[in-house]
Scaffold this motif. Structure first.
Motif, mmCIF file in Angstrom:
data_model
loop_
_atom_site.group_PDB
_atom_site.id
_atom_site.type_symbol
_atom_site.label_atom_id
_atom_site.label_comp_id
_atom_site.label_asym_id
_atom_site.label_seq_id
_atom_site.Cartn_x
_atom_site.Cartn_y
_atom_site.Cartn_z
ATOM 1 N N ASP A 1 -25.503 -4.714 -14.265
ATOM 2 C CA ASP A 1 -25.415 -4.187 -15.592
ATOM 3 C C ASP A 1 -26.950 -4.442 -16.304
ATOM 4 O O ASP A 1 -27.175 -3.714 -17.308
ATOM 5 C CB ASP A 1 -24.431 -4.745 -16.385
ATOM 6 N N ASP B 1 -29.515 -2.212 -15.321
ATOM 7 C CA ASP B 1 -28.897 -0.793 -15.625
ATOM 8 C C ASP B 1 -29.813 -0.160 -16.986
ATOM 9 O O ASP B 1 -29.815 -0.481 -17.940
ATOM 10 C CB ASP B 1 -27.660 -0.625 -15.937
ATOM 11 N N ALA C 1 -27.809 1.168 -19.607
ATOM 12 C CA ALA C 1 -26.758 0.419 -20.035
ATOM 13 C C ALA C 1 -26.471 0.610 -21.908
ATOM 14 O O ALA C 1 -25.318 0.523 -22.172
ATOM 15 C CB ALA C 1 -27.104 -1.189 -19.863
ATOM 16 N N ARG D 1 -23.628 2.979 -23.356
ATOM 17 C CA ARG D 1 -22.195 2.548 -23.431
ATOM 18 C C ARG D 1 -22.057 2.362 -24.825
ATOM 19 O O ARG D 1 -20.869 2.691 -25.328
ATOM 20 C CB ARG D 1 -22.144 1.192 -22.632
ATOM 21 N N SER E 1 -19.459 0.404 -17.044
ATOM 22 C CA SER E 1 -20.404 -0.805 -16.570
ATOM 23 C C SER E 1 -20.119 -1.196 -15.188
ATOM 24 O O SER E 1 -18.663 -0.942 -14.817
ATOM 25 C CB SER E 1 -20.326 -2.029 -17.600
#
Length: 407
Positions: free
Chosen positions: A16, A19, A22, A25, A392
């Motif tokens: 995560d 990422d 990310a 999200r 995630s």
């Protein structure tokens, strides 16, 4: 299979942290506290916060402010405009080839009839027994009404239809080949360009279902020379329950599009209210009734997020999430009696993973009670839907750990 460390929660947290998607999200409305993990985004995507803002703005400013005037000030053009936006973000399709309207079932019926009308005298339709039920039912109704012969392919339930499967059955009587790019049970990712080429070599047309692929993997409808395609927008596009679907028609067919649901919006000069039906020019001929504006606005927001993230990056994360899930499953779930019912090759796998066990129906109910929202698919599959933008690696690890503990 590329090995991704999935043994510990710390490994998931490290993925995560690395990422590149990310931050996306945070674009989604938060889940309630009783949800450990949402792994059903391949059935219904999570809501973007921007959708609620868009609906409120539309209601307060356009609907309340412009009232009936709104129809002549842009509302009527939204099926094509939003179609162009989704086509650019996720379909590899040129402007003027895609509309957003109706449901997938209705659009599939329209596309099938339009394709069949382009191949008069041919009576065979090639399809597979494990395609989504609505596709099979529509094809069966067309076979009954039009005296067609259905040629059923029967791939393994954990796999999907290959180019060789299609090549073995198409001939000069085949009118249409219709398949899903990603199989809803196994997540098998079909070779669209190869299968389309084989169908065309036999003089047949293709109608592709993109329900499980739009927004999760790269699609190049124009480059692949696809004839027609349909797909929902409430899965990876995240436009909400019952959101209108996409319908694509290759520009080479626009001069002779003939679909069966003749509605006022698909007529040339809709507001003239003339006697008799004359189809509109181009992709608008595939429309029928009044545009579902709130659904269209939600599709617009989903398309915008896909465009911003980039479909290539979304696909890369989908592969990483499925590889992570499979690594955990092989280490912790297979020893508990599960089998893997999805392709091992990431090149042939979409954005979900299916694990199977004889007690999957009962176990799925217990998982949902425990806050792990997955999807049971008969006869014994548990689908783990891995929507790349809102999901995630840590959320996936937590869900898989619950599966291990409850199994």
């Amino acid at each position: 299979m590329t090995q991704i460390a999935a043994s510990t929660r710390a490994a998931a947290q490290a993925l995560d942290a690395a990422d590149p998607l990310a931050a996306f999200r945070d674009r989604y409305l938060p889940m309630t506290d009783d949800v450990v993990a949402y792994l059903d985004g391949n059935s219904l995507g999570r809501p973007l916060a921007a959708i609620a803002h868009s609906w409120q703005s539309f209601t307060e400013q356009q609907w309340a402010g412009r009232l009936i005037r709104g129809w002549s000030e842009g509302w009527m053009d939204l099926p094509e405009k939003v179609g162009d936006e989704l086509a650019a973000a996720a379909l590899g399709a040129a402007p003027g080839t895609t509309v957003i309207a109706d449901s997938t079932t209705v659009n599939f019926y329209k596309a099938m009839r339009a394709a069949l009308n382009l191949r008069p005298g041919r009576r065979k339709v090639v399809l597979d027994r494990h395609n989504f039920p609505t596709n099979r039912y529509v094809a069966e109704s067309l076979a009954r009404d039009l005296d067609l012969d259905l040629v059923w392919l029967d791939p393994p339930i954990e796999g999907g239809v290959t180019a060789d499967d299609v090549a073995a059955v198409v001939d000069d009587q085949t009118a249409v080949v219709t398949l899903s790019q990603i199989a809803y049970q196994s997540a098998y990712l079909a070779d669209v360009p190869a299968i389309t080429r084989i169908a065309h070599q036999a003089g047949a047309l293709v109608v592709w279902d993109l329900c499980h692929s739009v927004g999760s993997t790269e699609i190049e409808l124009d480059a692949w020379d696809v004839d027609f395609a349909v797909g929902c927008t409430y899965k990876f596009v995240g436009a909400g329950p019952g959101a209108p679907a996409l319908l694509y028609a290759n520009r080479t067919h626009h001069h002779e599009l003939d679909q069966p649901i003749w509605g006022w919006l698909g007529r040339r000069d809709s507001f003239e209210m003339e006697q008799g039906y004359e189809p509109a020019v181009g992709i608008r001929a595939m429309l029928s009734g009044t545009p579902p504006l709130l659904g269209l606005l939600a599709v617009r927001e989903g398309a915008a997020v896909i465009a911003e993230a980039g479909i290539g990056a979304i696909r890369a994360k989908a592969v990483a999430l499925t590889e992570f899930t499979l690594a955990y499953a092989h280490e912790h779930l297979v020893p508990l009696g599960f089998s893997i019912a999805s392709p091992a090759d990431p090149e042939r796998r979409g954005g979900h993973v299916t694990i199977a066990r004889a007690d999957a129906r009962e176990l799925s109910a217990r998982l949902i009670d425990a806050g792990v929202l997955i999807d049971f698919r008969a006869p014994q599959g548990i689908r783990i839907g891995l929507s790349p933008l809102p999901t995630s690696f840590t959320e996936v690890w937590d869900a898989l750990d619950v599966i291990r503990r409850l199994a």
